[in-house]
Scaffold this motif. Structure first.
Motif: not given
Length: 454
Positions: A338-356
């Motif tokens: 939901g809203d949390e996923a939308e916020e997360m997609i915006r947060a990583i939109y321009d990133a080169g990579e993510v660590f999880l």
């Protein structure tokens, strides 16, 4: 959350097969080769072990015979071919394990000997039971459906059967010490897989055939650094899905309400040697709800009170963040919705990579680094299907967008900085006028057409 997590787990918590053509050849060349594990099952009576091997071999032969009967003389789908090859390979190696125990065949050691892992075998046994239950459900749905729904159910049946075949390979390895080709780490690539190769080829776990130097027809020309001969890309192409960078993008209609559905999967952490599960980053819109999910290849122990996990997230070079994500129903991963996923997609939109990093209740952690190369089409497709924007906007931004819509002749009401039904109706009318996807959201293409920020 449960309604979204369950189909995601069924669709993605599965092993990705090696290329069928390579697996077929591998099964044939190993017809008389078996790695004898010096420590395997040494504390069990020989008669018990022999009986177990006979039972396992009998079951594999029955499944393979039934599959080949069902296939007949027709051309198998990529999933059916991979399943057939996995069963053939399992049968070959299990038979040679049986011959080695009986002293009836010459044994050539071609793979490292493995020590049985009873705890892992038990976990995989649970996963195999879950897979069989999912197969039964999918088969029932296939019998009761028709048309497109029947076709989708048939694909699910094939996928879950392949999942079960991969789980069985892992179980045979853990139970009897069987070393399946491709499961043992290649020492020349182990370091690159652990830390991520500097050339952007993270996730490559097999050496390309030197004779096969040209990229396949489905390769994204914008990303020549990626090896598109990996199985997930080949299967995505065969299924008619879009490929962008490390992402495959599938567009369909949701079963429940026929709304647009988009599933984008990032395979940059894919390891073709892992036959027991898939590590992937999934971004999805289903029935109007967005999801971002870290699918993990092992069975996870969640916080049972909340069915959730502690997750550490680091976006690019930013500081790490501690989060709490919901667990999937199969305990093969975690995500936000939901809203949390939308916020997360915006947060990583321009990133080169993510660590999880996902942390189980018992403290065990599982890490993955995902290269996000090619994410723009994936994120935009999901956002358009769910009707949200990938742009981070403030109240003042929304106020300006409403003013621009009114100025262009599309009534958004009195600008108040709140994106409500009136604003969405005005935006959809504007998008229809400009021949843009009618999402009702201030997406990037619509904002450009409005002249926002210009």
């Amino acid at each position: 959350m449960t309604q979204t997590a369950a189909p995601l787990a069924r669709l993605f918590a599965r092993p990705a097969p090696s290329r069928p053509s390579r697996l077929r050849g591998l099964g044939l060349c190993l017809a008389l080769v078996w790695p004898l594990p010096a420590l395997a099952e040494t504390d069990r009576p020989a008669a018990d072990l022999a009986a177990d091997l006979i039972a396992e071999l009998s079951q594999l032969e029955a499944e393979l015979t039934q599959l080949e009967t069902d296939l007949g003389d027709g051309t198998p789908t990529p999933l059916e071919a991979a399943l057939r090859d996995a069963l053939r390979l399992s049968k070959t190696l299990l038979r040679n394990r049986q011959l080695a125990e009986a002293g009836a065949a010459t044994v050539e050691i071609t793979e490292p000997a493995l020590t049985p892992d009873p705890a892992r075998a038990d976990r995989l046994m649970v996963e195999m039971a879950r897979a069989r239950a999912r197969i039964a459900t999918a088969e029932r749905e296939m019998r009761e459906a028709d048309g497109l729904l029947a076709s989708m159910a048939q694909k699910r049946v094939e996928t879950e059967r392949l999942t079960l075949a991969g789980l069985r390979m892992g179980w045979l390895s853990a139970k009897y010490g069987i070393s399946f080709p491709g499961l043992a780490p290649d020492p020349t690539t182990a370091a690159a897989l652990e830390t991520g190769a500097p050339d952007g080829t993270r996730g490559r776990a097999e050496t390309p055939d030197p004779a096969d130097t040209d990229p396949p027809i489905w390769a994204d020309p914008e990303h020549p650094e990626i090896d598109y001969r990996l199985a997930p890309f080949e299967l995505a192409h065969a299924s008619g899905h879009e490929i962008s960078g490390w992402w495959t993008i599938e567009a369909s209609r949701a079963t429940g309400d026929d709304s647009p559905q988009v599933t984008a999967i990032n395979y940059s952490a894919y390891d073709p040697r892992n036959l027991t599960g898939l590590t992937a980053l999934v971004v999805r819109c289903s029935e109007g709800e967005a999801a971002l999910i870290y699918v993990q290849d092992d069975y996870l122990v969640p916080d049972l009170r909340r069915n959730s996990f502690d997750v550490t997230l680091r976006i690019g070079n930013q500081a790490a963040r501690s989060l709490r994500w919901s667990g999937l129903t199969t305990n093969k991963g975690a995500g936000v919705f939901g809203d949390e996923a939308e916020e997360m997609i915006r947060a990583i939109y321009d990133a080169g990579e993510v660590f999880l990093r996902i942390i189980e209740r018992n403290g065990r952690s599982h890490d993955a680094i995902f290269s996000l190369a090619g994410q723009t089409p994936a994120f935009e497709a999901v956002a358009n299907a769910c009707g949200f924007t990938t742009v981070v906007l403030s109240s003042d931004d929304y106020h300006q967008i409403q003013r621009l819509l009114n100025k262009a002749g599309f009534n958004a009401g009195t600008p108040d900085g709140q994106w409500g039904p009136g604003s969405r109706r005005a935006m959809r009318a504007f998008q229809a006028d400009k021949s843009l996807p009618q999402t009702g959201a201030p997406d990037r293409a619509s904002l450009d057409a409005l002249g926002f920020g210009g």
